[in-house]
Design an enzyme around this catalytic site. Structure first.
Site, PDB file in Angstrom:
ATOM      1  N   THR A  30      49.495  45.924  35.827  1.00 12.93           N
ATOM      2  CA  THR A  30      48.476  46.745  35.168  1.00 12.93           C
ATOM      3  C   THR A  30      47.058  46.453  35.672  1.00 12.93           C
ATOM      4  O   THR A  30      46.110  47.122  35.289  1.00 12.93           O
ATOM      5  CB  THR A  30      48.516  46.524  33.641  1.00 12.93           C
ATOM      6  OG1 THR A  30      48.482  45.118  33.378  1.00 12.93           O
ATOM      7  CG2 THR A  30      49.806  47.090  33.049  1.00 12.93           C
ATOM      8  N   ARG A  49      48.732  52.886  26.292  1.00 13.48           N
ATOM      9  CA  ARG A  49      48.048  52.414  27.505  1.00 13.48           C
ATOM     10  C   ARG A  49      47.702  53.594  28.401  1.00 13.48           C
ATOM     11  O   ARG A  49      48.363  54.628  28.369  1.00 13.48           O
ATOM     12  CB  ARG A  49      48.972  51.474  28.293  1.00 13.48           C
ATOM     13  CG  ARG A  49      49.232  50.131  27.633  1.00 13.48           C
ATOM     14  CD  ARG A  49      50.257  49.371  28.458  1.00 13.48           C
ATOM     15  NE  ARG A  49      50.652  48.112  27.835  1.00 13.48           N
ATOM     16  CZ  ARG A  49      50.118  46.937  28.123  1.00 13.48           C
ATOM     17  NH1 ARG A  49      49.141  46.846  29.003  1.00 13.48           N
ATOM     18  NH2 ARG A  49      50.551  45.837  27.536  1.00 13.48           N
ATOM     19  N   HIS A  78      49.354  35.106  32.321  1.00 10.93           N
ATOM     20  CA  HIS A  78      50.492  35.038  33.244  1.00 10.93           C
ATOM     21  C   HIS A  78      50.734  33.609  33.735  1.00 10.93           C
ATOM     22  O   HIS A  78      51.839  33.271  34.170  1.00 10.93           O
ATOM     23  CB  HIS A  78      50.230  35.910  34.491  1.00 10.93           C
ATOM     24  CG  HIS A  78      50.070  37.358  34.212  1.00 10.93           C
ATOM     25  ND1 HIS A  78      48.916  38.058  34.510  1.00 10.93           N
ATOM     26  CD2 HIS A  78      50.923  38.257  33.679  1.00 10.93           C
ATOM     27  CE1 HIS A  78      49.068  39.327  34.166  1.00 10.93           C
ATOM     28  NE2 HIS A  78      50.273  39.471  33.661  1.00 10.93           N
ATOM     29  N   THR A 130      36.930  35.564  28.135  1.00 11.60           N
ATOM     30  CA  THR A 130      35.539  35.148  28.260  1.00 11.60           C
ATOM     31  C   THR A 130      34.660  36.307  27.807  1.00 11.60           C
ATOM     32  O   THR A 130      35.157  37.389  27.482  1.00 11.60           O
ATOM     33  CB  THR A 130      35.199  34.807  29.724  1.00 11.60           C
ATOM     34  OG1 THR A 130      35.254  36.016  30.489  1.00 11.60           O
ATOM     35  CG2 THR A 130      36.189  33.813  30.306  1.00 11.60           C
ATOM     36  N   ASP A 142      55.446  37.623  23.000  1.00  9.99           N
ATOM     37  CA  ASP A 142      55.229  39.015  22.572  1.00  9.99           C
ATOM     38  C   ASP A 142      56.319  39.940  23.123  1.00  9.99           C
ATOM     39  O   ASP A 142      56.402  41.105  22.743  1.00  9.99           O
ATOM     40  CB  ASP A 142      53.833  39.504  23.002  1.00  9.99           C
ATOM     41  CG  ASP A 142      53.574  39.320  24.492  1.00  9.99           C
ATOM     42  OD1 ASP A 142      54.354  38.609  25.162  1.00  9.99           O
ATOM     43  OD2 ASP A 142      52.590  39.894  24.983  1.00  9.99           O
ATOM     44  N   LYS A 179      43.703  33.359  20.501  1.00  9.41           N
ATOM     45  CA  LYS A 179      44.203  33.527  21.862  1.00  9.41           C
ATOM     46  C   LYS A 179      43.175  33.014  22.870  1.00  9.41           C
ATOM     47  O   LYS A 179      42.001  33.339  22.787  1.00  9.41           O
ATOM     48  CB  LYS A 179      44.487  35.017  22.113  1.00  9.41           C
ATOM     49  CG  LYS A 179      45.518  35.280  23.184  1.00  9.41           C
ATOM     50  CD  LYS A 179      45.938  36.750  23.152  1.00  9.41           C
ATOM     51  CE  LYS A 179      46.944  37.047  24.239  1.00  9.41           C
ATOM     52  NZ  LYS A 179      47.382  38.441  24.219  1.00  9.41           N
ATOM     53  N   HIS A 205      46.271  36.965  35.323  1.00  6.38           N
ATOM     54  CA  HIS A 205      45.270  36.262  34.517  1.00  6.38           C
ATOM     55  C   HIS A 205      45.905  35.028  33.878  1.00  6.38           C
ATOM     56  O   HIS A 205      47.086  34.736  34.112  1.00  6.38           O
ATOM     57  CB  HIS A 205      44.632  37.190  33.475  1.00  6.38           C
ATOM     58  CG  HIS A 205      45.633  37.894  32.592  1.00  6.38           C
ATOM     59  ND1 HIS A 205      46.437  37.225  31.693  1.00  6.38           N
ATOM     60  CD2 HIS A 205      45.966  39.205  32.496  1.00  6.38           C
ATOM     61  CE1 HIS A 205      47.208  38.096  31.051  1.00  6.38           C
ATOM     62  NE2 HIS A 205      46.957  39.293  31.531  1.00  6.38           N
ATOM     63  N   GLN A 261      63.409  47.985  29.902  1.00  5.16           N
ATOM     64  CA  GLN A 261      63.409  46.544  30.129  1.00  5.16           C
ATOM     65  C   GLN A 261      64.815  45.970  29.966  1.00  5.16           C
ATOM     66  O   GLN A 261      65.231  45.078  30.712  1.00  5.16           O
ATOM     67  CB  GLN A 261      62.424  45.835  29.196  1.00  5.16           C
ATOM     68  CG  GLN A 261      62.255  44.356  29.539  1.00  5.16           C
ATOM     69  CD  GLN A 261      61.060  43.701  28.884  1.00  5.16           C
ATOM     70  OE1 GLN A 261      60.063  44.356  28.580  1.00  5.16           O
ATOM     71  NE2 GLN A 261      61.130  42.408  28.642  1.00  5.16           N
TER      72      GLN A 261
END
Length: 270
Positions: free
Chosen positions: A40, A86, A48, A231, A192, A227, A45, A171
């Site tokens: 995506t 999304r 991951h 930033t 999640d 979480k 980040h 999935q």
């Protein structure tokens, strides 16, 4: 000491589909497992990062990872934890992001001969015949069970599109396909993803009457449950062009004392 003990001791494991069987399996056998990443963005980040570390611990213990890049699922988008649908991504954008992911992952995972596999679910999802999918896969999913899943609950009031409702089936099909082609018997991922991961386990067990398992890792949170990895400028990226090495360093330098041990356990091999 098996990788199960290492993952437990370091605080990775959150939920497991079959705890006793998984513990015995990881102690006695070398298995093939997978983690899926939807492309995506053009960088991984910190969220991951934990999945990559879990994968790396497994590989170091002799288990074979499959990195599944979601060229197909990325065209739908996972509704888990999202308040609204999304944004739809273009195939070109997805292809670019996949190339970026591969480059970053090779710093954590050894893709040497048969040590790890990298696949793209666009290779099978985009050519699926819809009626055939309904007959072969849809018949194993009950709508009331799907509606009870945590990943859909957040969307009830705003509405959940049928488009996104298919994500769980896709999935689940991914896991079945990897099981069929590579004898992959376990899916790992963030907590999640629990509902989506169980869908794949149940599909394999119903359709093929074979064992399959899933195990989730904790999300990176502070000691009071917030979480981590965000930033003022947004996500904490692993790409130095998106988050500078200085900002990346400062983020961890400024972590509260109470969170240091957890971060070292999950994000380093110390």
């Amino acid at each position: 000491m098996s990788v199960y003990d290492v993952l437990m001791e370091r605080g990775f494991i959150k939920q497991m589909s079959h705890e006793d069987e998984i513990k015995e399996l990881l102690e006695k056998e070398k298995i093939t497992f997978y983690i899926g990443f939807d492309p995506t963005a053009d960088s991984l980040h910190v969220g991951h990062f934990i999945a990559l570390m879990m994968m790396s611990h497994m590989q170091r213990a002799g288990h074979r990872p499959i990195v599944l890049l979601g060229g197909g699922t990325g065209m739908v988008g996972d509704p888990s934890g999202k308040d609204e649908m999304r944004k739809m991504l273009t195939p070109e954008f997805i292809a670019h992001n996949i190339a970026c992911f591969k480059k970053q992952m090779s710093r954590f995972i050894d893709f040497g001969e048969d040590k790890a596999i990298i696949v793209n679910n666009a290779d099978w999802l985009l050519d699926l015949n819809y009626v055939q999918l309904l007959r072969e896969v849809g018949v194993h999913f009950t709508v009331n069970r799907m509606l009870a899943a945590e990943c859909f609950k957040k969307r009830w009031e705003k509405g959940l599109t049928f488009f996104e409702f298919n994500y769980m089936i896709m999935q689940g099909y991914d896991f079945w396909k990897l099981h069929h082609d590579y004898n992959c018997i376990m899916e790992l991922g963030g907590d999640d993803q629990w509902s989506n991961m169980l869908a794949g386990v149940e599909l394999i067990r119903r359709k093929d009457q074979k064992p399959a398992y899933c195990m989730t890792c904790k999300l990176l949170t502070t000691s009071d449950g917030r979480k981590m990895g965000k930033t003022e400028k947004g996500a904490l990226w692993l790409d130095p062009e998106k988050t500078s090495p200085y900002d990346f360093y400062q983020y961890w330098r400024n972590v509260a004392d109470s969170d240091v041990e957890n971060c070292l356990s999950l994000l380093t091999f110390l």
